[in-house]
Design a protein around this motif. Structure first.
Motif, PDB file in Angstrom:
ATOM      1  N   TYR A  67       0.836  -1.199   0.000  1.00 16.60           N
ATOM      2  CA  TYR A  67       0.000   0.000   0.000  1.00 16.60           C
ATOM      3  C   TYR A  67       0.871   1.249   0.000  1.00 16.60           C
ATOM      4  CZ  TYR A  67      -4.116  -2.826   1.162  1.00 16.60           C
ATOM      5  OH  TYR A  67      -5.142  -3.734   1.136  1.00 16.60           O
ATOM      6  N   PHE A  68       0.240   2.363  -0.355  1.00 13.96           N
ATOM      7  CA  PHE A  68       0.837   3.684  -0.168  1.00 13.96           C
ATOM      8  C   PHE A  68      -0.282   4.640   0.223  1.00 13.96           C
ATOM      9  CE2 PHE A  68      -0.419   3.484  -4.605  1.00 13.96           C
ATOM     10  CZ  PHE A  68      -1.022   4.713  -4.839  1.00 13.96           C
ATOM     11  N   ASN A  69       0.073   5.719   0.875  1.00 16.00           N
ATOM     12  CA  ASN A  69      -0.910   6.708   1.308  1.00 16.00           C
ATOM     13  C   ASN A  69      -1.111   7.755   0.220  1.00 16.00           C
ATOM     14  OD1 ASN A  69      -1.417   5.583   3.851  1.00 16.00           O
ATOM     15  ND2 ASN A  69       0.370   6.592   4.742  1.00 16.00           N
ATOM     16  N   PHE A  70      -2.370   7.999  -0.118  1.00 15.43           N
ATOM     17  CA  PHE A  70      -2.708   8.960  -1.166  1.00 15.43           C
ATOM     18  C   PHE A  70      -3.502  10.101  -0.546  1.00 15.43           C
ATOM     19  CE2 PHE A  70      -5.595  10.452  -4.571  1.00 15.43           C
ATOM     20  CZ  PHE A  70      -4.647  10.874  -5.487  1.00 15.43           C
ATOM     21  N   SER A  71      -3.056  11.332  -0.812  1.00 12.74           N
ATOM     22  CA  SER A  71      -3.713  12.519  -0.263  1.00 12.74           C
ATOM     23  C   SER A  71      -4.596  13.148  -1.331  1.00 12.74           C
ATOM     24  CB  SER A  71      -2.664  13.537   0.213  1.00 12.74           C
ATOM     25  OG  SER A  71      -3.294  14.715   0.677  1.00 12.74           O
ATOM     26  N   GLU A  72      -5.866  13.362  -0.985  1.00  5.98           N
ATOM     27  CA  GLU A  72      -6.824  13.952  -1.922  1.00  5.98           C
ATOM     28  C   GLU A  72      -7.774  14.861  -1.154  1.00  5.98           C
ATOM     29  OE1 GLU A  72      -9.905  12.490  -5.440  1.00  5.98           O
ATOM     30  OE2 GLU A  72      -9.398  11.154  -3.786  1.00  5.98           O
ATOM     31  N   ASN A  73      -7.755  16.145  -1.506  1.00  5.02           N
ATOM     32  CA  ASN A  73      -8.612  17.143  -0.853  1.00  5.02           C
ATOM     33  C   ASN A  73      -8.422  17.152   0.663  1.00  5.02           C
ATOM     34  OD1 ASN A  73      -9.754  17.827  -3.369  1.00  5.02           O
ATOM     35  ND2 ASN A  73     -11.299  16.207  -3.167  1.00  5.02           N
ATOM     36  N   GLY A  74      -7.167  17.014   1.082  1.00  2.00           N
ATOM     37  CA  GLY A  74      -6.871  17.054   2.504  1.00  2.00           C
ATOM     38  C   GLY A  74      -7.110  15.756   3.239  1.00  2.00           C
ATOM     39  N   ARG A  75      -7.601  14.750   2.529  1.00  2.00           N
ATOM     40  CA  ARG A  75      -7.861  13.446   3.150  1.00  2.00           C
ATOM     41  C   ARG A  75      -6.791  12.454   2.715  1.00  2.00           C
ATOM     42  NH1 ARG A  75     -13.696  11.659   1.575  1.00  2.00           N
ATOM     43  NH2 ARG A  75     -12.988   9.856   2.791  1.00  2.00           N
ATOM     44  N   ILE A  76      -6.281  11.701   3.661  1.00  2.00           N
ATOM     45  CA  ILE A  76      -5.259  10.692   3.381  1.00  2.00           C
ATOM     46  C   ILE A  76      -5.886   9.311   3.536  1.00  2.00           C
ATOM     47  CG2 ILE A  76      -3.041   9.736   4.085  1.00  2.00           C
ATOM     48  CD1 ILE A  76      -2.271  12.476   5.105  1.00  2.00           C
ATOM     49  N   ARG A  77      -5.718   8.489   2.507  1.00  2.00           N
ATOM     50  CA  ARG A  77      -6.274   7.145   2.565  1.00  2.00           C
ATOM     51  C   ARG A  77      -5.287   6.151   1.969  1.00  2.00           C
ATOM     52  NH1 ARG A  77     -10.962   7.161  -2.104  1.00  2.00           N
ATOM     53  NH2 ARG A  77      -9.812   8.319  -3.685  1.00  2.00           N
ATOM     54  N   PRO A  78      -5.269   4.938   2.496  1.00  2.00           N
ATOM     55  CA  PRO A  78      -4.369   3.911   1.952  1.00  2.00           C
ATOM     56  C   PRO A  78      -4.892   3.377   0.623  1.00  2.00           C
ATOM     57  CG  PRO A  78      -5.691   3.010   3.733  1.00  2.00           C
ATOM     58  CD  PRO A  78      -6.000   4.473   3.679  1.00  2.00           C
ATOM     59  N   VAL A  79      -3.979   3.187  -0.314  1.00  2.00           N
ATOM     60  CA  VAL A  79      -4.318   2.682  -1.641  1.00  2.00           C
ATOM     61  C   VAL A  79      -3.421   1.487  -1.941  1.00  2.00           C
ATOM     62  CG1 VAL A  79      -4.390   3.197  -4.109  1.00  2.00           C
ATOM     63  CG2 VAL A  79      -5.022   4.962  -2.444  1.00  2.00           C
ATOM     64  N   GLU A  80      -4.026   0.420  -2.434  1.00  2.00           N
ATOM     65  CA  GLU A  80      -3.240  -0.765  -2.761  1.00  2.00           C
ATOM     66  C   GLU A  80      -2.387  -0.515  -4.002  1.00  2.00           C
ATOM     67  OE1 GLU A  80      -3.792  -5.586  -3.515  1.00  2.00           O
ATOM     68  OE2 GLU A  80      -5.549  -4.284  -3.213  1.00  2.00           O
ATOM     69  N   PHE A  81      -1.136  -0.929  -3.929  1.00  2.00           N
ATOM     70  CA  PHE A  81      -0.187  -0.723  -5.023  1.00  2.00           C
ATOM     71  C   PHE A  81      -0.208  -1.929  -5.961  1.00  2.00           C
ATOM     72  CE2 PHE A  81       4.078  -1.417  -6.795  1.00  2.00           C
ATOM     73  CZ  PHE A  81       4.260  -0.224  -7.477  1.00  2.00           C
ATOM     74  N   HIS A  82      -0.284  -1.632  -7.284  1.00  2.00           N
ATOM     75  CA  HIS A  82      -0.248  -2.676  -8.305  1.00  2.00           C
ATOM     76  C   HIS A  82       0.952  -2.413  -9.209  1.00  2.00           C
ATOM     77  CE1 HIS A  82      -4.245  -4.237  -7.249  1.00  2.00           C
ATOM     78  NE2 HIS A  82      -4.603  -2.968  -7.109  1.00  2.00           N
ATOM     79  N   GLU A  83       1.838  -3.366  -9.280  1.00  2.00           N
ATOM     80  CA  GLU A  83       3.094  -3.195 -10.010  1.00  2.00           C
ATOM     81  C   GLU A  83       2.868  -2.903 -11.485  1.00  2.00           C
ATOM     82  OE1 GLU A  83       7.014  -2.637 -10.270  1.00  2.00           O
ATOM     83  OE2 GLU A  83       6.082  -3.318  -8.392  1.00  2.00           O
ATOM     84  N   GLU A  84       1.827  -3.500 -12.078  1.00  2.00           N
ATOM     85  CA  GLU A  84       1.594  -3.327 -13.511  1.00  2.00           C
ATOM     86  C   GLU A  84       1.144  -1.911 -13.870  1.00  2.00           C
ATOM     87  OE1 GLU A  84      -2.169  -5.001 -11.637  1.00  2.00           O
ATOM     88  OE2 GLU A  84       0.002  -5.361 -11.545  1.00  2.00           O
ATOM     89  N   LEU A  85       0.736  -1.127 -12.874  1.00  2.00           N
ATOM     90  CA  LEU A  85       0.310   0.245 -13.140  1.00  2.00           C
ATOM     91  C   LEU A  85       1.445   1.257 -12.967  1.00  2.00           C
ATOM     92  CD1 LEU A  85      -3.165   0.235 -11.316  1.00  2.00           C
ATOM     93  CD2 LEU A  85      -2.702  -0.114 -13.744  1.00  2.00           C
TER      94      LEU A  85
END
Length: 256
Positions: free
Chosen positions: A81-99
């Motif tokens: 996972y990595f943390n993604f910040s959007e509009n002041g909100r931080i949420r964990p996002v699953e990482f996909h190597e093919e992307l």
């Protein structure tokens, strides 16, 4: 015929108000009910969908893989996972190597919306959708002006033996059941003839054994339900649901 028209001013005023009312009603149906039916039909499939809904794609520049962290499931499966910040909100996002493009350092983040009830609860979603469809059919029919007018006429003719509320409630319940049957036809790809023919056979049999006065009221009650409130709402919802499910034939709900 040679008599002068009495109350000309009231008649003219009544015609003007009638035209204004019909214009507003038509505009309301076009802008409100049809749009409402389309929006509801487009959103309802999400309730029983077992797949994630695509929302958008976001390209993250200068993606740093050092920001990745790992999690482990109870069965031993590891996820990144990595943390993604959007509009002041931080949420964990699953990482996909093919992307991830190693050369440009760009990561394509695909934003999706998870199923409303999860992949294992789609049956509950279908039940809720059918219940909602029943409520829409019931409520729309309750608001039909033609049905209310017919109910008042029947109550007057039968001297209160059959009340207006009884006719409105029974017919509205029947339309709700028809909405459920129509959605089942779309969801499960049932042939329309399987639903139409048995229903008419039963209705014809009941017509033959019932008294003429009651059968006339019953058949007319079915006719007045296809009014200016029910038709655009039901038709738009059926077509939208069929479109969201990629079903070419979204018609048939109104017939039932």
């Amino acid at each position: 015929l040679r008599e002068k028209l009495r109350y000309k001013d009231e008649i003219v005023l009544g015609i003007i108000f009638t035209l204004i009312g019909m214009t507003l009603l038509t505009s309301g149906i076009k802008l409100g009910l049809a749009s409402l039916g389309g929006e509801v039909g487009a959103q309802l499939p999400r309730a029983f969908s077992s797949e994630e809904e695509f929302i958008d794609r976001v390209v993250i520049n200068n993606f740093d893989k050092d920001l990745l962290y790992y999690t482990i499931e109870p069965d031993g499966t590891q996820k990144t996972y990595f943390n993604f910040s959007e509009n002041g909100r931080i949420r964990p996002v699953e990482f996909h190597e093919e992307l991830f493009d190693e050369a440009s350092g760009k990561y394509e983040y695909i934003i999706t919306r998870p199923p409303l009830f999860g992949s294992k609860l789609s049956v509950l979603g279908i039940i809720l959708v059918l219940a909602f469809a029943f409520g829409m059919g019931y409520g729309a029919t309750m608001a039909e002006p033609a049905l209310s007018a017919m109910g008042m006429t029947v109550e007057s003719i039968t001297v209160g033996t059959i009340r207006r509320t009884q006719i409105v409630q029974v017919v509205s319940f029947g339309v709700g059941i028809g909405m459920v049957a129509g959605l089942c036809r779309i969801l499960f790809d049932l042939p329309l003839v399987w639903l139409i023919v048995p229903s008419y056979i039963l209705l014809i049999a009941l017509t033959l054994i019932s008294e003429e006065e009651f059968t006339s009221i019953a058949w007319d009650s079915g006719g007045v339900t296809t009014g200016p409130v029910t038709v655009p709402l039901v038709l738009a919802m059926g077509l939208s649901i069929g479109g969201e499910l990629e079903i070419s034939d979204g018609f048939g709900v109104l017939a039932l």
